[in-house]
Structures are given as structure tokens and as C-alpha cells.
Write an enzyme that holds these catalytic residues in place. Structure first.
Site, short mmCIF file in Angstrom:
data_model
loop_
_atom_site.label_atom_id
_atom_site.label_comp_id
_atom_site.label_asym_id
_atom_site.label_seq_id
_atom_site.Cartn_x
_atom_site.Cartn_y
_atom_site.Cartn_z
N HIS A 50 -45.32 66.15 96.58
CA HIS A 50 -45.64 67.25 97.51
C HIS A 50 -44.56 68.32 97.45
CE1 HIS A 50 -47.07 68.30 101.89
NE2 HIS A 50 -47.25 69.29 101.02
N HIS A 110 -44.11 78.65 98.64
CA HIS A 110 -45.08 78.32 99.69
C HIS A 110 -45.50 79.55 100.47
CE1 HIS A 110 -46.50 76.90 103.64
NE2 HIS A 110 -46.94 75.84 102.98
#
Length: 242
Positions: free
Chosen positions: A12, A54
Site C-alpha cells: 500500500h 497521493h
């Protein structure tokens, strides 16, 4: 290639909460630990480079910078982790046998990203994911072979799954463990079984829950794990706990 005869483990953001997220360091640590691949986010810079970040902006020196307004060179100079932020083509070159779950944050990144995946002949090992049905629809409009993954980020997201499966040939559903705290464990299990019954791959991911506690309790209900800590999750997998 994604048809691995066991639960797939993806890092992740590389190695969430251990190494700087979405950086080459985190990605390398996850792959070296034995992960089948990595999950990362993508934005397009001002000069057309696909980068793994992100958020579309960041703060530095009391100033806000937007990714889309910076060249790759400027981004690497200004961002706190700048020199460790890879471009997506660098990841394809460095990890030629890894599975990529690419969370597409920027609609302008769709066409160059699809072109890049085609150049590397890698549609068989890439999942294009998003919490936005509109983003997934855009990707599908430009590619019939792309594997699409729908990320659940709201309680109402599950209501869109069947329609996305029918209209976009949805490949996977990315479900947060945090959903347990909203709907309760029995209902959560029922939803996972329902999704798999539709012929959709289920990938678990985590926001604020303890993945090492909950994943064993959901064993057999998922096809992949987008792991915060690839080392610990892989250890559980080797022991047959998950």
C-alpha cells in the site's frame, strides 16, 4: 499474470507508515519483502510526466504547490521527498514482473498512462483503480482491455458496484477494513460474499483498522490484500493464517 494461485499481496503506497509513501524507497522495500506488486497514486506534472503522489498539492516553506503547475524537475526540488518520487515509467522499468494497482487521481493522466502501459505491454499486470465511477468510465472509454478496480471510500459506494460490473466490466472491488466499524462484521462478510458472487475480485485495504487482526478473520473472502506492512502480512500468509 494476475492469476496467482494464492492471495495477492500489494504494498500500500509501497510500505505505508513505515517508509515515505509513494516513494521509490517504499516500493523497493515492499518488492524486496516479497510482495507481488505495489499500489500507488498517479498525477500528471506540468511537463507531462506521470508521478507517484497521493495528493495533488503539498506545503513547503509556508507555500502551497500544485503538482499540475510544476515540472518534474521543480517537483523533485521542492517536495519534501522530491528526489525519491519516481515517474511511472521508471517503475515499469525497475519492476518488470510486478503487479501494479494504479490509483488514478488525475483525469488528464488517463491517456498518457494508458499509452505507457501499452508501450510496456503490461495490461495483464495492471489494475486501474479509483473511487470515482466517472474516472473508471473515462478509462474504459479509452481502453477495452484495462482492468478496472472500484475503491470503496464512502458508505454509499457499495450501491454502485453491480452497475459498474454490468456497464464497465469491473475487474475488482477494493474494500476498506474500516467498513466493519460502519456496517458490523456479519454484514461486512455478507457484502464480500455478494461481491465475489458477481465475479468481482476483492482486494482488502486499510485506513485506520488493524489489518493484522482483521485479515485472519476474513480469510477466504478476498483475492488480494493492499497491505500497509507487506512483511507482516506476508508472514501471516506463509503461516496460512490469511
Amino acid at each position: 499474470m494476475i492469476n496467482i494461485p494464492r492471495t495477492i499481496v500489494l504494498g500500500h503506497s509501497g510500505f505505508k507508515n513505515v517508509y515515505p509513501e509513494n516513494t521509490i524507497i517504499a516500493f523497493e522495500k515492499a518488492i524486496k519483502a516479497g510482495a507481488d506488486g505495489i499500489e500507488f497514486d498517479v498525477w500528471l506534472t506540468k511537463d507531462g510526466k506521470l508521478v507517484t503522489l497521493h495528493d495533488g498539492k503539498f506545503n513547503m516553506g509556508n507555500k502551497v504547490y500544485y503538482i499540475k503547475e510544476l515540472s518534474l524537475n521543480a517537483l523533485r526540488k521542492l517536495h519534501p521527498h522530491g528526489k525519491f518520487i519516481p515517474t511511472v515509467d521508471e517503475l515499469f522499468e525497475r519492476f518488470p514482473n510486478s503487479i501494479f494497482n494504479i490509483d488514478v487521481k488525475d483525469k488528464e493522466a488517463v491517456k498518457p498512462l494508458l499509452k505507457l502501459v501499452e508501450e510496456f505491454d503490461s495490461f495483464d499486470r495492471v489494475i486501474f483503480s479509483s473511487p470515482s465511477p466517472e474516472m473508471l468510465k473515462l478509462i474504459r472509454e479509452h481502453s477495452k482491455e484495462a482492468k478496472l478496480g472500484f475503491s470503496i471510500v464512502t458508505e454509499t459506494g457499495i450501491a454502485k458496484v453491480a452497475l459498474l460490473k454490468r456497464n464497465l466490466n469491473l475487474y475488482s472491488l477494493h474494500v476498506p477494513l474500516d467498513g466493519i466499524s460502519y456496517v458490523g462484521f456479519p454484514m461486512f462478510v455478507a457484502l464480500l460474499k455478494w461481491a465475489r458472487g458477481l465475479g468481482i475480485k476483492v482486494f482488502m485495504w486499510n485506513y485506520e483498522m488493524d489489518e493484522l487482526f482483521w485479515l485472519p478473520r476474513l480469510k477466504g473472502l478476498y483475492d488480494g490484500i493492499i497491505a500497509d506492512n507487506a512483511v507482516k502480512v506476508l508472514n501471516l500468509l506463509e503461516l496460512g493464517v490469511i
